[in-house]
Design an enzyme around this catalytic site. Structure first.
Site, PDB file in Angstrom:
ATOM      1  N   SER A 139       0.852  -1.189   0.000  1.00 19.27           N
ATOM      2  CA  SER A 139       0.000   0.000   0.000  1.00 19.27           C
ATOM      3  C   SER A 139       0.882   1.232   0.000  1.00 19.27           C
ATOM      4  CB  SER A 139      -0.886  -0.003   1.250  1.00 19.27           C
ATOM      5  OG  SER A 139      -1.520   1.245   1.447  1.00 19.27           O
ATOM      6  N   TYR A 152      -1.803   0.163  10.886  1.00 23.93           N
ATOM      7  CA  TYR A 152      -1.817  -0.273   9.484  1.00 23.93           C
ATOM      8  C   TYR A 152      -0.537   0.140   8.768  1.00 23.93           C
ATOM      9  CZ  TYR A 152      -3.507  -1.002   4.706  1.00 23.93           C
ATOM     10  OH  TYR A 152      -3.653  -1.425   3.405  1.00 23.93           O
TER      11      TYR A 152
END
Length: 254
Positions: A139, A152
């Site tokens: 990501s 995250y």
């Protein structure tokens, strides 16, 4: 004999879209995820479209389950040339000072250790093929932090570090390592999972963004990278919607 690809997290979102796309590219797809009922539907869809796929129940947080996935790959009937480490996810948007340890533990186990488990299990087959490719779906959170995203972003930074380290360690061996880093992607479940099923919070993430990325956009990137000639290694592909100039800079229509 068809080349075999394993796609983890294939029951929805980017994983399901990638399974469909790679079947079109001529791979026999081992679609792996925990929710086998969804996998059965996906495999039926791929088969109806003329592709080839097999559903394999797999929990990437379980050593035993990943070992079963490896056995399924060995029995797939073709050379295992591609692994797409897609299983992952986010939980919560709490600041570091109040983040839930359980959420952080889950994110690390799925995103990082899940990638480690599956890669270790499949690497011998990928190398034996003489032309292996490992795709790690990370990501933009793997290189940019933001408030509320500590758990995250920490997990995705770690996943990115695993991909980069693996590429160094495999240098000289016939296995490529490709990292795909999507920005804002609107899928059915990512934000719902992050916010514990709260639909309003999940929808707010994309409010005013006319065209966020879709799972199919990321699948297209994965397929393009994985089907380049074997001597071409796309180390990292960063893909964002036009509306997102950076992690913190998103155009939203009023």
């Amino acid at each position: 004999m068809s080349r075999v690809v394993i796609v983890t997290g294939a029951s929805s979102g980017i994983g399901a879209a990638t399974a469909r796309r790679l079947a079109v590219e001529g791979f026999h797809v081992l679609a792996a995820a925990r929710r086998t009922d969804r996998l059965v539907e996906l495999v039926a869809e791929i088969s109806a479209a003329g592709g080839s796929a097999t559903a394999v129940g797999c929990d990437v947080t379980s050593d035993e389950s990943v070992a079963d996935l490896a056995r399924a790959a060995q029995q797939a009937g073709g050379p295992v040339t591609l692994l797409v480490n897609n299983a992952g996810g986010a939980r919560g948007l709490d600041p570091v000072e109040s983040g839930a340890i359980g959420d952080w533990q889950w994110m690390y186990d799925v995103n990082v250790l899940g990638t480690l488990r599956v890669t270790q299990a499949l690497l011998p087959m990928l190398e034996a093929s003489g032309a292996g490719t490992i795709v790690v779906v990370s990501s933009t959170a793997g290189f940019t932090v933001y408030e509320g995203g500590g758990g995250y972003t920490a997990a995705k930074h770690a996943q990115t570090a695993v991909a980069g380290t693996l590429r160094l360690e495999l240098c000289g061996r016939p296995v490529r390592v490709i990292e795909i880093d999507p920005g804002m992607v609107k899928t059915d479940e990512f934000s719902l999972t992050r916010f514990g099923g709260d639909v309003a919070q999940a929808e707010a993430v994309y409010a005013g963004v006319a065209e966020p990325l879709l799972a199919e956009d990321v699948a297209d990137c994965i397929a393009w990278c994985a089907t380049r000639p074997q001597h071409v290694n796309v180390d990292r592909l960063v893909v964002r919607p036009l509306a997102q100039a950076a992690q913190h800079k998103v155009h939203r229509a009023t």
